[in-house]
Write a protein that holds these residues in place. Structure first.
Motif, PDB file in Angstrom:
ATOM      1  N   ARG A 220      29.782  49.905  13.170  1.00 60.58           N
ATOM      2  CA  ARG A 220      29.969  50.623  11.899  1.00 60.58           C
ATOM      3  C   ARG A 220      31.403  51.135  11.771  1.00 60.58           C
ATOM      4  NH1 ARG A 220      24.628  52.288  13.186  1.00 60.58           N
ATOM      5  NH2 ARG A 220      25.346  54.237  14.145  1.00 60.58           N
ATOM      6  N   GLU A 224      34.185  50.224   8.919  1.00 57.79           N
ATOM      7  CA  GLU A 224      34.780  51.300   8.127  1.00 57.79           C
ATOM      8  C   GLU A 224      36.305  51.307   8.231  1.00 57.79           C
ATOM      9  OE1 GLU A 224      34.518  56.203   7.727  1.00 57.79           O
ATOM     10  OE2 GLU A 224      33.164  55.120   9.081  1.00 57.79           O
ATOM     11  N   TYR A 261      26.149  43.109  16.663  1.00 53.36           N
ATOM     12  CA  TYR A 261      26.476  44.497  16.327  1.00 53.36           C
ATOM     13  C   TYR A 261      27.768  44.629  15.518  1.00 53.36           C
ATOM     14  CZ  TYR A 261      22.628  45.753  19.323  1.00 53.36           C
ATOM     15  OH  TYR A 261      21.357  45.868  19.861  1.00 53.36           O
TER      16      TYR A 261
END
Length: 439
Positions: A220, A224, A261
């Motif tokens: 994540r 970002e 992932y």
């Protein structure tokens, strides 16, 4: 950065592209008597000395390096600054070596004073060996990253580093959590990424020491902050690979763990990548992830031999790295010599021209910094080195017998080490390197 106009005279070498197995025609720029003109810390011009000198002001500062070879600063795409303290330890393979030596030393980096001390030693060693940029592992401690970046910023260095993410299968004293690791990495990104010449890497140590929750949090962050780097290890050792298979039985391969992932993209650099199949190599190539070949480490820990030909066939971009402290030298020259031997053991070929390309422009491309470092293209940052081709009697004697540039470079990467790096320049200024024996 230097505010004055300077001209450095000597032999000049840099690359414009990968020479692969060719003779370098069109990819190598070499002037036996060349001139490198630097202004405000950047390359203004480069070319034959006779032609350029006539175009410069009469009062320009001219630094004559004699027969020294001027080339872009060397770039290391995978190294551990805390492992300065364990280089030359043991003789075990990867997993035992981590347990027996590395983890106990990394514990000490929770002490900011100790982290600052080792950061200075580490940077001195890089500069002494002509390495001007590196992609660096710190420890699980946020303080280790702060100490490293502060030291690098004081010296004006272009460096990339990250806090290790490690929330399982390691000593309790080095364990973070998925939430804490992500929070501290975010804080480092906000504090340091893009500051001065510094960048942050999201740094899971390797898949076995992160839970699925931590790897997902890292993914994540990577989404970002797309301008950050991703830095980890991949397929280094057969026992490690078997362990990954036990921990992630649902995934096709070790690489597929990272892919699942969200940790495969441009600016993702995976150290070693020895034991991969072509499906994984092609997947890395397709998504822009790169490999960092670490020959002295692979040989020292008995991990295996990197496959240059298979990587090229899959389109997988790779660089070279020291991987100190599993690696046995800070010297990229020695590292290139060992990479040559690895290729020989595989029945493959790493030409000297390609080796020096990899250590300069090639590694800059791995880091997507080819417009700034690894080159003498006008406008690039003036990080460069002066290589003393007479540094040792044997080196000087052997080079006198060489007829071609390729022959000279092969001798340099076979016999050269930090003694051959006479001077290292950062932004046009000669770097200050401390003598640790005096401290």
């Amino acid at each position: 950065m230097s505010a004055s106009l300077q001209a450095h005279r000597g032999a000049v070498l840099y690359f414009t592209d990968d020479p692969r197995d060719g003779d370098g025609s069109g990819q190598v720029v070499h002037h036996e008597d060349g001139l490198l003109v630097v202004e405000h810390g950047r390359v203004q011009a480069v070319g034959p000395a006779d032609a350029l000198l006539a175009t410069l002001p009469a009062d320009i500062t001219l630094i004559d390096h004699g027969s020294d070879l001027l080339m872009p600063g060397l770039i290391d795409t995978h190294i551990h600054f805390p492992q300065t303290e364990v280089i030359g330890s043991g003789g075990r393979q990867l997993l035992d070596w981590l347990d027996d030596y590395v983890f106990a030393v990394e514990r000490r980096f929770g002490d900011p004073a100790y982290a600052r001390e080792v950061a200075e030693v580490f940077l001195d060693e890089l500069l002494r060996n002509g390495t001007t940029t590196a992609l660096v592992f710190c420890t699980v401690h946020k303080t280790s990253v702060d100490a490293f970046f502060a030291a690098a910023a004081r010296r004006g260095l272009r460096m990339i580093a990250g806090k290790v993410l490690m929330d399982r299968n390691c000593p309790e004293y080095l364990r973070d959590t998925a939430d804490d690791g992500a929070r501290e990495t975010r804080e480092l990104i906000e504090a340091w990424h893009g500051t001065e010449r510094l960048s942050v890497a999201i740094t899971p140590r390797f898949a076995p020491t992160s839970t699925p929750e931590q790897l997902a949090a890292a993914g994540r962050l990577a989404a970002e902050y797309p301008s950050t780097y991703i830095h980890s290890h991949l397929a280094e050792n057969p026992s490690e690979i078997a362990w990954v298979r036990e921990l992630f039985p649902e995934r096709r391969s070790y690489l597929d763990v990272y892919d699942h992932y969200g940790l495969l993209r441009e600016r993702a650099v995976y150290a070693h990548a020895i034991h991969l199949d072509q499906t994984d190599r092609r997947r890395m190539a397709d998504c822009g992830a790169c490999a960092a070949h670490s020959p002295t480490s692979n040989l020292y820990l008995g991990s295996g031999l990197f496959d240059f030909d298979a990587s090229d066939a899959a389109g997988l971009r790779f660089g070279v790295a020291t991987d100190v402290g599993g690696g046995t030298s800070f010297s990229m020259l020695r590292t290139l010599g060992e990479a040559y031997k690895v290729a020989q053991m595989k029945g493959q070929r790493l030409t000297p021209l390609r080796a020096f390309y990899l250590a300069t422009l090639g590694n800059a491309r791995i880091l997507q910094l080819q417009d700034r470092i690894g080159t003498f293209a006008p406008g690039s940052e003036a990080d460069f080195i002066a290589v003393d081709l007479q540094a040792t009697p044997l080196l000087a004697r052997r080079l006198r017998a060489c007829r071609t540039l390729s022959e000279k470079l092969l001798v340099l990467m076979t016999l050269g080490d930090e003694r051959a790096v006479r001077q290292t320049y950062i932004g046009g200024n000669e770097a200050v390197i401390h003598d640790q024996n005096e401290s």
